[in-house]
Design a protein around this motif. Structure first.
Motif, PDB file in Angstrom:
ATOM      1  N   ASP A  85     -37.558  63.888 -11.449  1.00  0.00           N
ATOM      2  CA  ASP A  85     -38.678  63.857 -12.392  1.00  0.00           C
ATOM      3  C   ASP A  85     -39.906  63.192 -11.769  1.00  0.00           C
ATOM      4  O   ASP A  85     -41.038  63.667 -11.937  1.00  0.00           O
ATOM      5  CB  ASP A  85     -38.288  63.125 -13.676  1.00  0.00           C
ATOM      6  N   ASP A  86     -39.689  62.091 -11.040  1.00  0.00           N
ATOM      7  CA  ASP A  86     -40.797  61.406 -10.376  1.00  0.00           C
ATOM      8  C   ASP A  86     -41.461  62.322  -9.358  1.00  0.00           C
ATOM      9  O   ASP A  86     -42.694  62.439  -9.307  1.00  0.00           O
ATOM     10  CB  ASP A  86     -40.311  60.137  -9.674  1.00  0.00           C
ATOM     11  N   LEU A  87     -40.653  62.986  -8.539  1.00  0.00           N
ATOM     12  CA  LEU A  87     -41.190  63.853  -7.496  1.00  0.00           C
ATOM     13  C   LEU A  87     -41.924  65.054  -8.085  1.00  0.00           C
ATOM     14  O   LEU A  87     -43.004  65.418  -7.608  1.00  0.00           O
ATOM     15  CB  LEU A  87     -40.075  64.305  -6.549  1.00  0.00           C
ATOM     16  N   VAL A  88     -41.372  65.653  -9.125  1.00  0.00           N
ATOM     17  CA  VAL A  88     -42.058  66.779  -9.779  1.00  0.00           C
ATOM     18  C   VAL A  88     -43.443  66.332 -10.250  1.00  0.00           C
ATOM     19  O   VAL A  88     -44.440  67.033 -10.042  1.00  0.00           O
ATOM     20  CB  VAL A  88     -41.219  67.350 -10.942  1.00  0.00           C
ATOM     21  N   ALA A  89     -43.540  65.167 -10.865  1.00  0.00           N
ATOM     22  CA  ALA A  89     -44.825  64.666 -11.358  1.00  0.00           C
ATOM     23  C   ALA A  89     -45.804  64.432 -10.205  1.00  0.00           C
ATOM     24  O   ALA A  89     -46.977  64.817 -10.289  1.00  0.00           O
ATOM     25  CB  ALA A  89     -44.623  63.377 -12.152  1.00  0.00           C
ATOM     26  N   ILE A  90     -45.338  63.832  -9.128  1.00  0.00           N
ATOM     27  CA  ILE A  90     -46.210  63.528  -7.985  1.00  0.00           C
ATOM     28  C   ILE A  90     -46.702  64.813  -7.323  1.00  0.00           C
ATOM     29  O   ILE A  90     -47.894  64.972  -7.052  1.00  0.00           O
ATOM     30  CB  ILE A  90     -45.471  62.615  -6.981  1.00  0.00           C
ATOM     31  N   VAL A  91     -45.796  65.752  -7.072  1.00  0.00           N
ATOM     32  CA  VAL A  91     -46.177  67.007  -6.411  1.00  0.00           C
ATOM     33  C   VAL A  91     -47.091  67.841  -7.309  1.00  0.00           C
ATOM     34  O   VAL A  91     -48.084  68.413  -6.846  1.00  0.00           O
ATOM     35  CB  VAL A  91     -44.919  67.818  -5.997  1.00  0.00           C
ATOM     36  N   THR A  92     -46.778  67.907  -8.585  1.00  0.00           N
ATOM     37  CA  THR A  92     -47.599  68.682  -9.518  1.00  0.00           C
ATOM     38  C   THR A  92     -49.024  68.139  -9.573  1.00  0.00           C
ATOM     39  O   THR A  92     -49.994  68.908  -9.508  1.00  0.00           O
ATOM     40  CB  THR A  92     -46.956  68.688 -10.916  1.00  0.00           C
ATOM     41  N   ASP A  93     -49.171  66.826  -9.675  1.00  0.00           N
ATOM     42  CA  ASP A  93     -50.502  66.225  -9.725  1.00  0.00           C
ATOM     43  C   ASP A  93     -51.260  66.431  -8.419  1.00  0.00           C
ATOM     44  O   ASP A  93     -52.464  66.728  -8.430  1.00  0.00           O
ATOM     45  CB  ASP A  93     -50.413  64.735 -10.043  1.00  0.00           C
TER      46      ASP A  93
END
Length: 123
Positions: A85-93
């Motif tokens: 979840d953390d990585l998805v948020a970072i990559v998406t942003d």
């Protein structure tokens, strides 16, 4: 600043995730995005040399996964889903900001990156 116009040092920031956990991130460079995902017994500082090279042409973010480096520990048990979840948020942003983002991972970080891609992270 270096002669190329890029920052000579990492920008350090604490990012608050949707569940309230704080994840430490290093950021360097300018251009399309690259997120570096470290393995199990290291932290984002392991990417310092590669960040320096990639930052010549890219915006590079290396985050300390939960329980590593300067990030908060896992709330209860160590769950892959938290890291994903953390990585998805970072990559998406980063992709929204730079128009592109890719993930580079090593060791246990590969499990996180693959699961994040399967969960829909732009890559």
């Amino acid at each position: 600043m270096s002669p190329s116009g890029h920052a000579d040092h990492d920008a350090f920031m604490m990012r608050t995730m949707p569940d309230g956990a704080r994840v430490a991130c290093r950021r360097r460079g300018d251009g399309p995005g690259t997120v570096l995902v470290h393995g199990g017994f290291i932290d984002s500082s392991s990417w310092t040399g590669l960040m320096e090279v990639l930052a010549r042409t890219r915006t590079v973010v290396a985050a300390d996964r939960r329980g590593h480096g300067n990030s908060d520990p896992h709330a209860s048990s160590c769950r892959l889903s938290d890291d994903v979840d953390d990585l998805v948020a970072i990559v998406t942003d980063l992709a929204a900001e730079t128009g592109d983002a890719e993930m580079v991972a090593v060791s246990a970080g590969c499990h996180v990156a693959l699961a994040a891609a399967a969960a829909g992270a732009p890559a």
